[in-house]
Design a protein around this motif. Structure first.
Motif, PDB file in Angstrom:
ATOM      1  N   PHE A  53     -53.010 -91.263  39.140  1.00  0.00           N
ATOM      2  CA  PHE A  53     -54.398 -91.358  39.719  1.00  0.00           C
ATOM      3  C   PHE A  53     -54.405 -90.259  40.432  1.00  0.00           C
ATOM      4  O   PHE A  53     -55.551 -89.594  40.560  1.00  0.00           O
ATOM      5  CB  PHE A  53     -53.162 -91.853  40.434  1.00  0.00           C
ATOM      6  CG  PHE A  53     -53.745 -91.595  42.047  1.00  0.00           C
ATOM      7  CD1 PHE A  53     -55.211 -91.734  42.502  1.00  0.00           C
ATOM      8  CD2 PHE A  53     -53.012 -90.814  43.255  1.00  0.00           C
ATOM      9  CE1 PHE A  53     -54.675 -91.739  44.468  1.00  0.00           C
ATOM     10  CE2 PHE A  53     -53.602 -89.979  44.713  1.00  0.00           C
ATOM     11  CZ  PHE A  53     -54.567 -90.583  44.870  1.00  0.00           C
ATOM     12  N   ILE A  54     -53.832 -88.886  40.194  1.00  0.00           N
ATOM     13  CA  ILE A  54     -53.875 -86.853  40.130  1.00  0.00           C
ATOM     14  C   ILE A  54     -54.786 -86.961  39.712  1.00  0.00           C
ATOM     15  O   ILE A  54     -55.587 -86.293  39.755  1.00  0.00           O
ATOM     16  CB  ILE A  54     -52.370 -86.734  40.289  1.00  0.00           C
ATOM     17  CG1 ILE A  54     -51.316 -87.049  41.039  1.00  0.00           C
ATOM     18  CG2 ILE A  54     -52.759 -85.031  40.522  1.00  0.00           C
ATOM     19  CD1 ILE A  54     -52.076 -86.658  42.715  1.00  0.00           C
ATOM     20  N   ARG A  55     -54.733 -86.955  38.270  1.00  0.00           N
ATOM     21  CA  ARG A  55     -55.969 -86.871  37.359  1.00  0.00           C
ATOM     22  C   ARG A  55     -56.985 -87.134  37.796  1.00  0.00           C
ATOM     23  O   ARG A  55     -58.827 -86.375  37.559  1.00  0.00           O
ATOM     24  CB  ARG A  55     -55.030 -87.199  35.997  1.00  0.00           C
ATOM     25  CG  ARG A  55     -54.548 -85.920  35.927  1.00  0.00           C
ATOM     26  CD  ARG A  55     -54.325 -86.895  34.099  1.00  0.00           C
ATOM     27  NE  ARG A  55     -52.762 -85.745  33.634  1.00  0.00           N
ATOM     28  CZ  ARG A  55     -53.368 -85.069  32.826  1.00  0.00           C
ATOM     29  NH1 ARG A  55     -54.444 -84.345  32.665  1.00  0.00           N
ATOM     30  NH2 ARG A  55     -52.036 -84.142  31.883  1.00  0.00           N
ATOM     31  N   GLU A  56     -57.691 -88.073  38.150  1.00  0.00           N
ATOM     32  CA  GLU A  56     -59.067 -89.335  38.983  1.00  0.00           C
ATOM     33  C   GLU A  56     -59.364 -88.062  39.912  1.00  0.00           C
ATOM     34  O   GLU A  56     -60.264 -88.118  39.679  1.00  0.00           O
ATOM     35  CB  GLU A  56     -59.336 -90.483  38.807  1.00  0.00           C
ATOM     36  CG  GLU A  56     -60.375 -91.350  38.866  1.00  0.00           C
ATOM     37  CD  GLU A  56     -59.867 -92.911  39.029  1.00  0.00           C
ATOM     38  OE1 GLU A  56     -59.705 -93.060  40.196  1.00  0.00           O
ATOM     39  OE2 GLU A  56     -59.696 -93.073  37.747  1.00  0.00           O
ATOM     40  N   SER A  57     -57.997 -88.335  40.552  1.00  0.00           N
ATOM     41  CA  SER A  57     -58.497 -87.826  42.254  1.00  0.00           C
ATOM     42  C   SER A  57     -58.524 -85.981  42.567  1.00  0.00           C
ATOM     43  O   SER A  57     -59.872 -86.724  43.932  1.00  0.00           O
ATOM     44  CB  SER A  57     -57.747 -88.569  42.983  1.00  0.00           C
ATOM     45  OG  SER A  57     -57.520 -89.692  42.689  1.00  0.00           O
ATOM     46  N   PHE A  58     -58.132 -85.252  41.361  1.00  0.00           N
ATOM     47  CA  PHE A  58     -58.306 -84.105  42.155  1.00  0.00           C
ATOM     48  C   PHE A  58     -58.509 -83.087  41.143  1.00  0.00           C
ATOM     49  O   PHE A  58     -58.850 -83.795  39.369  1.00  0.00           O
ATOM     50  CB  PHE A  58     -56.641 -84.157  42.808  1.00  0.00           C
ATOM     51  CG  PHE A  58     -56.642 -84.109  43.820  1.00  0.00           C
ATOM     52  CD1 PHE A  58     -56.653 -83.836  44.917  1.00  0.00           C
ATOM     53  CD2 PHE A  58     -55.194 -85.840  43.467  1.00  0.00           C
ATOM     54  CE1 PHE A  58     -56.151 -84.692  46.444  1.00  0.00           C
ATOM     55  CE2 PHE A  58     -55.381 -86.296  44.626  1.00  0.00           C
ATOM     56  CZ  PHE A  58     -55.386 -85.772  46.559  1.00  0.00           C
ATOM     57  N   ASP A  59     -59.158 -81.657  40.787  1.00  0.00           N
ATOM     58  CA  ASP A  59     -60.006 -81.189  40.050  1.00  0.00           C
ATOM     59  C   ASP A  59     -58.525 -80.431  38.953  1.00  0.00           C
ATOM     60  O   ASP A  59     -58.734 -80.233  37.805  1.00  0.00           O
ATOM     61  CB  ASP A  59     -60.414 -80.627  40.190  1.00  0.00           C
ATOM     62  CG  ASP A  59     -61.702 -80.884  41.095  1.00  0.00           C
ATOM     63  OD1 ASP A  59     -61.997 -81.948  40.740  1.00  0.00           O
ATOM     64  OD2 ASP A  59     -62.622 -79.937  42.630  1.00  0.00           O
ATOM     65  N   SER A  60     -57.375 -80.199  39.981  1.00  0.00           N
ATOM     66  CA  SER A  60     -56.514 -79.712  38.983  1.00  0.00           C
ATOM     67  C   SER A  60     -55.055 -79.985  39.992  1.00  0.00           C
ATOM     68  O   SER A  60     -55.558 -79.916  40.836  1.00  0.00           O
ATOM     69  CB  SER A  60     -56.863 -78.350  39.417  1.00  0.00           C
ATOM     70  OG  SER A  60     -56.883 -77.697  40.639  1.00  0.00           O
ATOM     71  N   PRO A  61     -54.401 -79.797  38.685  1.00  0.00           N
ATOM     72  CA  PRO A  61     -53.197 -79.449  39.907  1.00  0.00           C
ATOM     73  C   PRO A  61     -52.645 -78.550  41.096  1.00  0.00           C
ATOM     74  O   PRO A  61     -52.182 -79.306  41.669  1.00  0.00           O
ATOM     75  CB  PRO A  61     -51.361 -78.849  38.953  1.00  0.00           C
ATOM     76  CG  PRO A  61     -52.448 -79.321  37.725  1.00  0.00           C
ATOM     77  CD  PRO A  61     -53.549 -78.714  37.269  1.00  0.00           C
ATOM     78  N   GLU A  62     -53.245 -78.050  41.258  1.00  0.00           N
ATOM     79  CA  GLU A  62     -53.225 -76.305  42.807  1.00  0.00           C
ATOM     80  C   GLU A  62     -54.241 -77.493  43.901  1.00  0.00           C
ATOM     81  O   GLU A  62     -53.636 -77.252  44.862  1.00  0.00           O
ATOM     82  CB  GLU A  62     -53.793 -76.146  42.011  1.00  0.00           C
ATOM     83  CG  GLU A  62     -52.883 -74.368  41.180  1.00  0.00           C
ATOM     84  CD  GLU A  62     -53.112 -75.123  39.700  1.00  0.00           C
ATOM     85  OE1 GLU A  62     -52.099 -74.448  39.386  1.00  0.00           O
ATOM     86  OE2 GLU A  62     -54.368 -75.910  39.563  1.00  0.00           O
ATOM     87  N   HIS A  63     -55.131 -78.523  43.268  1.00  0.00           N
ATOM     88  CA  HIS A  63     -55.517 -79.101  44.027  1.00  0.00           C
ATOM     89  C   HIS A  63     -54.880 -80.067  44.684  1.00  0.00           C
ATOM     90  O   HIS A  63     -54.994 -80.003  46.099  1.00  0.00           O
ATOM     91  CB  HIS A  63     -57.020 -79.834  43.883  1.00  0.00           C
ATOM     92  CG  HIS A  63     -58.005 -80.368  44.849  1.00  0.00           C
ATOM     93  ND1 HIS A  63     -59.034 -81.464  43.746  1.00  0.00           N
ATOM     94  CD2 HIS A  63     -57.993 -80.084  45.763  1.00  0.00           C
ATOM     95  CE1 HIS A  63     -59.106 -82.131  44.915  1.00  0.00           C
ATOM     96  NE2 HIS A  63     -59.286 -81.380  45.773  1.00  0.00           N
ATOM     97  N   ALA A  64     -54.419 -80.960  43.747  1.00  0.00           N
ATOM     98  CA  ALA A  64     -53.732 -81.981  44.877  1.00  0.00           C
ATOM     99  C   ALA A  64     -52.218 -81.019  45.383  1.00  0.00           C
ATOM    100  O   ALA A  64     -52.109 -81.225  46.528  1.00  0.00           O
ATOM    101  CB  ALA A  64     -52.907 -82.948  42.966  1.00  0.00           C
TER     102      ALA A  64
END
Length: 109
Positions: A53-64
């Motif tokens: 979900f995180i990888r599909e929804s956000f550009d990077s870990p920092e964005h999340a």
């Protein structure tokens, strides 16, 4: 106890006791079939689902990290799938993007 907690506790038995033929007393089931093992297996599955979900929804870990208001190290662990979030993040995910959250987190995948 709330209705939700009551239904959960009746759906998941803690201890999965079975009669011990030598003593007649109840004992814990073997580790292979224990509720703790099932919970840990689900926990690992959920960490992988959250990572997707995180990888599909956000550009990077920092964005999340910025969106969820968590440390960069926390979001990196989510991104890698080594850790799962607490309830607040799951609820926020469903509030932000219900379709993607349901697809990855509610078993619709």
């Amino acid at each position: 106890m709330t209705a939700a907690a009551s239904s959960f506790s009746s759906a998941v038995s803690v201890g999965s006791a079975h009669p011990d033929s030598s003593t007649g007393f109840q004992s814990m089931s073997p580790g292979k079939f224990s509720p703790k093992r099932k919970a840990m297996t689900y926990r690992q599955h959920f960490a992988a689902s959250w990572s997707a979900f995180i990888r599909e929804s956000f550009d990077s870990p920092e964005h999340a990290a910025m969106v969820f208001g968590v440390d960069a190290s926390t979001s990196r662990k989510w991104w890698e799938g080594s850790h799962a979030p607490s309830g607040f993040a799951v609820g926020y995910a469903f509030a932000m993007n219900p379709a993607a959250a349901a697809h990855h987190l509610a078993g619709d995948a």
